[in-house]
Write a protein that holds these residues in place. Sequence first.
Motif, short mmCIF file in Angstrom:
data_model
loop_
_atom_site.label_atom_id
_atom_site.label_comp_id
_atom_site.label_asym_id
_atom_site.label_seq_id
_atom_site.Cartn_x
_atom_site.Cartn_y
_atom_site.Cartn_z
N LEU A 1 0.81 -1.22 0.00
CA LEU A 1 0.00 0.00 0.00
C LEU A 1 0.84 1.28 0.00
CD1 LEU A 1 -2.95 0.87 -0.08
CD2 LEU A 1 -2.93 0.88 2.40
N PRO A 2 1.88 1.39 0.81
CA PRO A 2 2.69 2.62 0.75
C PRO A 2 3.33 2.83 -0.62
CG PRO A 2 3.16 1.43 2.77
CD PRO A 2 2.29 0.55 1.94
N PHE A 3 3.77 1.76 -1.28
CA PHE A 3 4.35 1.89 -2.61
C PHE A 3 3.34 2.39 -3.61
CE2 PHE A 3 7.24 -1.33 -0.76
CZ PHE A 3 8.41 -0.61 -0.85
N ILE A 4 2.11 1.89 -3.50
CA ILE A 4 1.04 2.33 -4.40
C ILE A 4 0.72 3.80 -4.16
CG2 ILE A 4 -1.40 2.02 -4.95
CD1 ILE A 4 -0.98 -0.98 -4.38
N ILE A 5 0.65 4.20 -2.91
CA ILE A 5 0.36 5.60 -2.58
C ILE A 5 1.47 6.51 -3.10
CG2 ILE A 5 0.13 7.23 -0.66
CD1 ILE A 5 -1.34 5.00 0.88
N VAL A 6 2.72 6.12 -2.91
CA VAL A 6 3.84 6.93 -3.39
C VAL A 6 3.81 7.03 -4.91
CG1 VAL A 6 6.37 6.98 -3.60
CG2 VAL A 6 5.31 6.54 -1.39
N ALA A 7 3.49 5.93 -5.58
CA ALA A 7 3.42 5.95 -7.05
C ALA A 7 2.34 6.91 -7.52
CB ALA A 7 3.16 4.54 -7.57
N PHE A 8 1.18 6.89 -6.89
CA PHE A 8 0.11 7.81 -7.26
C PHE A 8 0.49 9.26 -6.97
CE2 PHE A 8 -2.90 4.15 -7.23
CZ PHE A 8 -3.37 4.32 -8.52
N LEU A 9 1.18 9.51 -5.86
CA LEU A 9 1.61 10.87 -5.53
C LEU A 9 2.61 11.39 -6.56
CD1 LEU A 9 2.01 10.79 -1.64
CD2 LEU A 9 0.33 12.06 -2.98
N ILE A 10 3.56 10.55 -6.95
CA ILE A 10 4.53 10.96 -7.97
C ILE A 10 3.84 11.24 -9.28
CG2 ILE A 10 6.47 10.12 -9.36
CD1 ILE A 10 7.48 8.71 -6.81
N ARG A 11 2.89 10.40 -9.66
CA ARG A 11 2.13 10.61 -10.91
C ARG A 11 1.34 11.91 -10.85
NH1 ARG A 11 -3.11 7.97 -12.63
NH2 ARG A 11 -3.20 8.36 -14.85
N TRP A 12 0.72 12.18 -9.71
CA TRP A 12 -0.08 13.38 -9.53
C TRP A 12 0.80 14.63 -9.61
CZ3 TRP A 12 -0.93 16.34 -4.71
CH2 TRP A 12 -1.98 17.25 -4.84
N ILE A 13 1.96 14.61 -8.96
CA ILE A 13 2.87 15.74 -9.00
C ILE A 13 3.37 15.98 -10.43
CG2 ILE A 13 5.16 16.53 -8.26
CD1 ILE A 13 4.54 15.14 -5.55
N ARG A 14 3.68 14.91 -11.15
CA ARG A 14 4.13 15.03 -12.54
C ARG A 14 3.04 15.65 -13.41
NH1 ARG A 14 4.22 10.90 -16.82
NH2 ARG A 14 5.62 11.67 -18.41
N PHE A 15 1.80 15.22 -13.19
CA PHE A 15 0.66 15.75 -13.94
C PHE A 15 0.50 17.25 -13.69
CE2 PHE A 15 -3.97 16.57 -14.15
CZ PHE A 15 -4.17 16.28 -15.48
N ILE A 16 0.61 17.67 -12.44
CA ILE A 16 0.50 19.09 -12.09
C ILE A 16 1.63 19.89 -12.73
CG2 ILE A 16 0.69 20.73 -10.18
CD1 ILE A 16 -0.88 18.72 -8.48
#
Length: 56
Positions: A12-27
Motif C-alpha cells: 500500500l505505501p508503494f502504491i500511494i507513493v506511485a500515485f503521488l509521484i504521478r499526480w505531481i508530474r501531472f501538475i
Amino acid sequence: METIFLSILYGLPFIIVAFLIRWIRFIKENSDLQVEQNKEIISLLKEIRAKNTNQM
C-alpha cells in the motif's frame, strides 16, 4: 490469510507513493503548459496594445 494482509500492508505505501509521484508530474506538466499559454497571451495583448497606440 496472513501473507495477503502483509502484502497489502507493505504494498500500500508503494502504491500511494506511485500515485503521488504521478499526480505531481501531472501538475508540473499542466503548469508548464499554462506558463506557455500565458506567454502567448501576453504577446498577443502587447500586439493589440501596439496597434491601438498606432491608430491614435
